[in-house]
Write an enzyme that holds these catalytic residues in place. Structure first.
Site, PDB file in Angstrom:
ATOM      1  N   ASP A  95      -5.548  -8.083  14.781  1.00  0.00           N
ATOM      2  CA  ASP A  95      -5.026  -9.393  15.144  1.00  0.00           C
ATOM      3  C   ASP A  95      -5.683  -9.925  16.420  1.00  0.00           C
ATOM      4  O   ASP A  95      -6.107 -11.081  16.483  1.00  0.00           O
ATOM      5  CB  ASP A  95      -3.504  -9.332  15.305  1.00  0.00           C
ATOM      6  CG  ASP A  95      -3.030  -8.115  16.089  1.00  0.00           C
ATOM      7  OD1 ASP A  95      -3.864  -7.378  16.650  1.00  0.00           O
ATOM      8  OD2 ASP A  95      -1.803  -7.894  16.137  1.00  0.00           O
TER       9      ASP A  95
ATOM     10  N   ASP B  83       0.820  -1.213   0.000  1.00  0.00           N
ATOM     11  CA  ASP B  83       0.000   0.000   0.000  1.00  0.00           C
ATOM     12  C   ASP B  83       0.853   1.261   0.000  1.00  0.00           C
ATOM     13  O   ASP B  83       0.359   2.358   0.299  1.00  0.00           O
ATOM     14  CB  ASP B  83      -0.913   0.018   1.235  1.00  0.00           C
ATOM     15  CG  ASP B  83      -2.131  -0.881   1.083  1.00  0.00           C
ATOM     16  OD1 ASP B  83      -2.424  -1.293  -0.053  1.00  0.00           O
ATOM     17  OD2 ASP B  83      -2.783  -1.187   2.099  1.00  0.00           O
TER      18      ASP B  83
ATOM     19  N   ASP C 249       5.165  -8.792   9.286  1.00  0.00           N
ATOM     20  CA  ASP C 249       5.321  -7.351   9.134  1.00  0.00           C
ATOM     21  C   ASP C 249       6.695  -7.048   8.566  1.00  0.00           C
ATOM     22  O   ASP C 249       7.600  -7.891   8.582  1.00  0.00           O
ATOM     23  CB  ASP C 249       5.140  -6.652  10.481  1.00  0.00           C
ATOM     24  CG  ASP C 249       3.678  -6.597  10.916  1.00  0.00           C
ATOM     25  OD1 ASP C 249       2.799  -6.836  10.062  1.00  0.00           O
ATOM     26  OD2 ASP C 249       3.428  -6.314  12.100  1.00  0.00           O
TER      27      ASP C 249
END
Length: 524
Positions: A269, A121, A176
């Site tokens: 999460d 993104d 991540d």
């Protein structure tokens, strides 16, 4: 009138301190289960974890064999290995994305049995870095693609939700941008899905730069508690665990059965973890499998991460607590789930306790005159002793630590007082986050910038993601440092040292947060 005010302040202080004490005792209960787990492992009595109402589900997971009691993938080609989709949700990660892609592309897993989706993104040069790295690995036969959306709707949760439509894997691994998973990650996690009720396998976070500064050392001290005592304690006690957003693997069916990723909280999460477990799925935590990651190295990045975690925790509590209490969990499980979901709220009570302790200091004389005893406060020492025990075990005794006992003990003794001080110094910042979460105030998902900091020789100065914004909470943190400094001086002046150490730690904590925030802001 003075006594009415004095008793009111005492009541506020006592209620807040009682809440903190109860939370600390709940943590001690997790420590009890963690030590029980260690004893069972030592005696060969370790049991597979379970959750209530675990349902039997079909699974297409790989055929497995037991090797020394640990499930491993059979060394057979083709369909013996389940297909895995590795998702890398990123946003403007110029400094670290290349190393993440390199690490995942090096997985020791059949190349035709996993795909890599970089959910990009980004709005800066990161897009071009990803494009070149993806092209590099595609030329080598790696099944990897860059996935871009026209609109960053739903932030990380939205990226994961939208990417499910193109994911082909039976299992979904997520990392991540700041992580560096080891080559054997999939072989260390996928075999545990032989149990058809396991929906998630979560690994322990390791810290590649924990010795970089005082800030990183103190973060590691806290995270070590979660990734040892808390996760293993909840698993052993049959309480609800959580997927930590990264360094774990989901069974695709679990995500779909639980309702998929939702973007109405900043901790998607934790939200999905609770919903999945209420559906009967289990989360299996592998303490012995570490996934290295980079800790935030500057104060503004740490505060943005803390704000997201604390606010998201409050949002998830607001959303899920009614469902938890209307579920068929046992009373004990509901209580522990509540403590888990309210963990961020502890900072609000730390803040109230600190602020109210100053007027209480000057009212103590009036209260003692009418029969109040300062010995009353001694009962709350059980909370402090509980949290010391938890942090000691997690940072000194846990078997995953590689340092000698003497070195680990020295490090703990020297760091723990500073950890308490800086944690209290973050109380105002985190309280604002918690209040916003409980109020339902919407805010964007603010990523925590990482700068590829691994050793002492690396620097984050002049990096493009440093913030220059000065917030009103930073100004108040400076004011609170002066407030508690005045309390220290005032206590000495009136010869009342009841709160002297407490106020000194608060002054140092707020002062350090204020100082580092301004210092790192000036380096932008």
């Amino acid at each position: 009138m003075t006594l009415v005010i004095a008793y009111s302040v005492l009541a506020i202080y006592t209620i807040s301190l009682f809440y903190i004490t109860v939370y600390c005792v709940m943590q001690f209960n997790l420590l009890y289960h963690y030590k029980r787990h260690q004893r069972e492992v030592a005696l060969g009595l370790q049991r597979e974890p379970s959750v209530p109402k675990a349902k039997a589900v079909s699974s297409r997971a790989a055929e497995l064999v037991l090797e020394g009691g640990t499930p491993v993938l059979e060394e057979e080609p083709g369909e013996a290995y389940p297909f895995v989709t590795v998702q890398l949700p990123i946003y403007n990660e110029f400094y670290v994305i290349e190393r993440l892609i390199d690490a995942v592309a090096a997985f020791d897993y059949p190349r035709d049995r996993f795909e890599i989706h970089v959910l990009d993104d980004s709005t800066d040069e990161t897009v071009e870095v990803v494009r070149k790295r993806v092209a590099h690995y595609r030329a080598q036969g790696v099944n990897i693609r860059q996935v871009q959306r026209k609109k960053r709707q739903g932030y990380k949760a939205g990226a994961l939700r939208d990417a499910m439509e193109i994911a082909e894997g039976e299992f979904i691994a997520i990392f991540d941008a700041d992580f560096l998973p080891r080559p054997d990650f999939l072989k260390q996690t996928i075999p545990y899905f032989q149990d058809p009720v396991i929906g998630v396998v979560q690994t322990r976070w390791e810290h590649i730069n924990q010795d970089y500064s005082l800030i990183t050392k103190l973060q590691a001290l806290q995270l070590n508690v979660h990734f040892t005592v808390e996760q293993v304690g909840r698993m052993t006690g049959e309480y609800l665990l959580q997927f930590n957003g990264t360094a774990g693997v989901w069974r695709r069916e679990t995500i779909e059965d639980a309702g998929g990723w939702e973007a109405d909280t900043l901790t998607e999460d934790l939200d999905l973890s609770i919903r999945a477990q209420l559906k009967g799925w289990k989360i299996f935590f592998r303490e012995e499998v570490g996934s290295p990651a980079e800790l935030p190295v500057e104060m503004n990045a740490l505060k943005s991460q803390q704000f997201r975690w604390m606010k998201g925790g409050a949002e998830t509590a607001r959303k899920m607590l009614p469902t938890v209490w209307s579920s068929n969990l046992t009373l004990n499980q509901k209580i522990h789930a509540t403590s888990h979901l309210l963990a961020s709220t502890i900072f609000a009570f730390v803040f109230i306790t600190g602020v109210s302790s100053v007027p209480l200091l000057f009212f103590l004389g009036d209260l003692i005159h009418v029969g109040f005893s300062k010995d009353f406060f001694a009962y709350f020492l059980v909370g402090l002793l509980s949290i010391i025990a938890v942090y000691y075990v997690a940072n000194v005794q846990a078997p995953v630590h590689r340092h000698s006992y003497g070195k680990a003990l020295y490090k703990f003794v020297s760091l723990f007082p500073m950890f308490l001080s800086l944690s209290m110094g973050l109380a105002l910042h985190n309280t604002v986050a918690v209040i916003e979460g409980w109020r339902g105030k919407q805010s964007p998902f603010v990523r925590t910038p990482k700068f590829n900091i691994k050793g002492m020789g690396d620097s984050f100065r002049s990096s493009k993601y440093l913030t220059q914004q000065l917030t009103w909470t930073t100004i108040l943190e400076g004011a609170l440092a002066l407030y508690f400094t005045a309390a220290v001086v005032g206590g000495i002046y009136i010869q009342n040292t009841t709160f002297l150490v407490f106020h000194l730690m608060l002054a140092l904590g707020y002062g350090a947060i204020f100082y580092y925030t301004l210092r790192h802001r000036s380096q932008a």
